[in-house]
Design a protein around this motif. Structure first.
Motif, mmCIF file in Angstrom:
data_model
loop_
_atom_site.group_PDB
_atom_site.id
_atom_site.type_symbol
_atom_site.label_atom_id
_atom_site.label_comp_id
_atom_site.label_asym_id
_atom_site.label_seq_id
_atom_site.Cartn_x
_atom_site.Cartn_y
_atom_site.Cartn_z
ATOM 1 N N GLN A 178 0.829 -1.204 0.000
ATOM 2 C CA GLN A 178 0.000 0.000 0.000
ATOM 3 C C GLN A 178 0.865 1.257 0.000
ATOM 4 N N ILE A 179 1.944 1.220 0.764
ATOM 5 C CA ILE A 179 2.854 2.368 0.806
ATOM 6 C C ILE A 179 3.524 2.559 -0.550
ATOM 7 N N LEU A 180 3.958 1.475 -1.151
ATOM 8 C CA LEU A 180 4.564 1.566 -2.484
ATOM 9 C C LEU A 180 3.581 2.163 -3.489
ATOM 10 N N ASP A 181 2.334 1.688 -3.469
ATOM 11 C CA ASP A 181 1.326 2.161 -4.413
ATOM 12 C C ASP A 181 1.063 3.648 -4.252
ATOM 13 N N ASN A 182 1.021 4.120 -3.000
ATOM 14 C CA ASN A 182 0.676 5.524 -2.741
ATOM 15 C C ASN A 182 1.849 6.476 -2.929
ATOM 16 N N ILE A 183 3.061 6.025 -2.668
ATOM 17 C CA ILE A 183 4.227 6.915 -2.735
ATOM 18 C C ILE A 183 5.004 6.740 -4.035
ATOM 19 N N TRP A 184 5.216 5.511 -4.439
ATOM 20 C CA TRP A 184 6.005 5.262 -5.651
ATOM 21 C C TRP A 184 5.130 5.064 -6.893
ATOM 22 N N GLY A 185 3.844 4.756 -6.689
ATOM 23 C CA GLY A 185 2.935 4.584 -7.820
ATOM 24 C C GLY A 185 2.712 3.125 -8.160
ATOM 25 N N TYR A 186 1.594 2.864 -8.827
ATOM 26 C CA TYR A 186 1.200 1.491 -9.128
ATOM 27 C C TYR A 186 2.097 0.825 -10.169
ATOM 28 N N ASP A 187 2.792 1.633 -10.950
ATOM 29 C CA ASP A 187 3.646 1.052 -11.988
ATOM 30 C C ASP A 187 5.078 0.867 -11.507
ATOM 31 N N PHE A 188 5.317 1.040 -10.197
ATOM 32 C CA PHE A 188 6.647 0.885 -9.640
ATOM 33 C C PHE A 188 7.100 -0.568 -9.737
ATOM 34 N N ILE A 189 8.278 -0.769 -10.257
ATOM 35 C CA ILE A 189 8.842 -2.108 -10.365
ATOM 36 C C ILE A 189 10.018 -2.194 -9.395
ATOM 37 N N GLY A 190 9.816 -2.911 -8.345
ATOM 38 C CA GLY A 190 10.869 -3.015 -7.343
ATOM 39 C C GLY A 190 10.383 -3.850 -6.174
ATOM 40 N N GLU A 191 11.208 -3.964 -5.146
ATOM 41 C CA GLU A 191 10.888 -4.792 -4.001
ATOM 42 C C GLU A 191 10.281 -3.956 -2.871
ATOM 43 N N THR A 192 9.472 -4.613 -2.040
ATOM 44 C CA THR A 192 8.882 -3.930 -0.882
ATOM 45 C C THR A 192 9.953 -3.527 0.126
ATOM 46 N N ARG A 193 11.149 -4.090 -0.003
ATOM 47 C CA ARG A 193 12.255 -3.714 0.887
ATOM 48 C C ARG A 193 12.587 -2.227 0.734
ATOM 49 N N THR A 194 12.230 -1.645 -0.391
ATOM 50 C CA THR A 194 12.422 -0.208 -0.598
ATOM 51 C C THR A 194 11.780 0.578 0.529
ATOM 52 N N VAL A 195 10.599 0.151 0.950
ATOM 53 C CA VAL A 195 9.891 0.821 2.042
ATOM 54 C C VAL A 195 10.686 0.707 3.333
ATOM 55 N N ASP A 196 11.187 -0.489 3.625
ATOM 56 C CA ASP A 196 11.945 -0.707 4.861
ATOM 57 C C ASP A 196 13.167 0.198 4.939
ATOM 58 N N VAL A 197 13.851 0.363 3.819
ATOM 59 C CA VAL A 197 15.046 1.207 3.775
ATOM 60 C C VAL A 197 14.690 2.659 4.075
ATOM 61 N N HIS A 198 13.615 3.157 3.460
ATOM 62 C CA HIS A 198 13.203 4.550 3.680
ATOM 63 C C HIS A 198 12.703 4.771 5.114
ATOM 64 N N ILE A 199 12.008 3.794 5.663
ATOM 65 C CA ILE A 199 11.549 3.898 7.055
ATOM 66 C C ILE A 199 12.750 3.979 7.994
ATOM 67 N N LYS A 200 13.750 3.140 7.755
ATOM 68 C CA LYS A 200 14.960 3.135 8.584
ATOM 69 C C LYS A 200 15.642 4.506 8.547
ATOM 70 N N ARG A 201 15.739 5.092 7.364
ATOM 71 C CA ARG A 201 16.382 6.399 7.238
ATOM 72 C C ARG A 201 15.581 7.484 7.953
ATOM 73 N N LEU A 202 14.266 7.390 7.877
ATOM 74 C CA LEU A 202 13.428 8.374 8.573
ATOM 75 C C LEU A 202 13.614 8.278 10.083
ATOM 76 N N ARG A 203 13.618 7.086 10.593
ATOM 77 C CA ARG A 203 13.769 6.889 12.033
ATOM 78 C C ARG A 203 15.090 7.460 12.544
ATOM 79 N N GLU A 204 16.108 7.381 11.733
ATOM 80 C CA GLU A 204 17.423 7.887 12.129
ATOM 81 C C GLU A 204 17.446 9.406 12.280
ATOM 82 N N LYS A 205 16.474 10.080 11.666
ATOM 83 C CA LYS A 205 16.445 11.550 11.693
ATOM 84 C C LYS A 205 15.715 12.117 12.907
#
Length: 229
Positions: A178-205
């Motif tokens: 759902q996060i990928l669909d809303n932020i990266w778009g429905y045509d995004f080709i990639g892994e859901t791990r992308t979300v985990d990486v961005h969440i980790k970076r946000l938490r560090e801030k």
């Protein structure tokens, strides 16, 4: 123009629901049909519609109650659809939070015009209010800036969009897809791990002493956990 605009159609008359879906699909909208209110409410947080077309006379739970439940957690536009035409019904629907009202039988072109008008008003309203202010944090999508404890924080655009999306829906759980669909778009080709990486970076801030945090919901996804809402 209507790409990625999702419309939930809730009507126990399958023929009417199919007709509405047909016309909206031709205009490029993504539609999903529900024939009772229980299923519609159950799927609301999963489908995350941009607009709801809602019949009043439904089995199990009527449109008025569905409208009330949706308004407890979302400002998504709602068009009430009913065979009733009395002023009382119209007023009650609008007072419960509906954005528009159309009476059966209706011309599909009229409904389509109402859908476009309501979405246009909603988008205009949101365009004027793209700043989210919560304790110790201001997120502004108009200039992609973040003020944290009074200081500006440099943050990549996708991280900012992700934070804004989660913070705009406090305590609501979203799957990675759902996060990928809303932020990266429905045509995004990639892994859901992308979300985990961005969440980790946000938490560090941000530190852990604020009355909010991005919480992991194991086996599901993430939510913006808040003690202030």
């Amino acid at each position: 123009m209507n790409k990625n605009t999702k419309i939930m159609i809730v009507d126990d008359d399958e023929n009417i629901a199919e007709l509405i879906s047909l016309y909206l699909d031709k205009e490029g909208y993504e539609t999903k049909k529900y024939f009772n209110g229980v299923e519609a409410l159950k799927d609301f947080n999963l489908f995350i519609p941009d607009l709801v077309i809602l019949d009043i006379m439904l089995p199990q739970i009527d449109g008025y109650e569905i409208c009330t439940e949706i308004r407890k957690k979302s400002a998504v536009p709602i068009i009430m659809l009913t065979a009733k035409g009395e002023t009382f019904d119209k007023v009650l629907g609008l007072e419960l939070g509906a954005d528009d009202y159309i009476v059966k039988p209706f011309e599909p072109k009229e409904l389509l015009a109402r859908v476009k008008a309501v979405l246009r008003r909603y988008k205009t309203k949101n365009a004027d209010n793209r700043q989210l202010v919560i304790p110790n944090l201001t997120i502004d999508l108009s200039d992609y800036s973040i003020i944290y404890h009074g200081k500006k924080v440099e943050i990549p655009p996708k991280e900012l969009e992700l934070l804004y999306f989660l913070a705009s829906n406090p305590n609501q759980v979203f799957t990675r897809q759902q996060i990928l669909d809303n932020i990266w778009g429905y045509d995004f080709i990639g892994e859901t791990r992308t979300v985990d990486v961005h969440i980790k970076r946000l938490r560090e801030k941000f530190n852990k002493n604020d009355p909010w945090k991005i919480k992991t919901v194991w086996s599901v996804g993430y939510k913006f956990n808040s003690d202030y809402s």
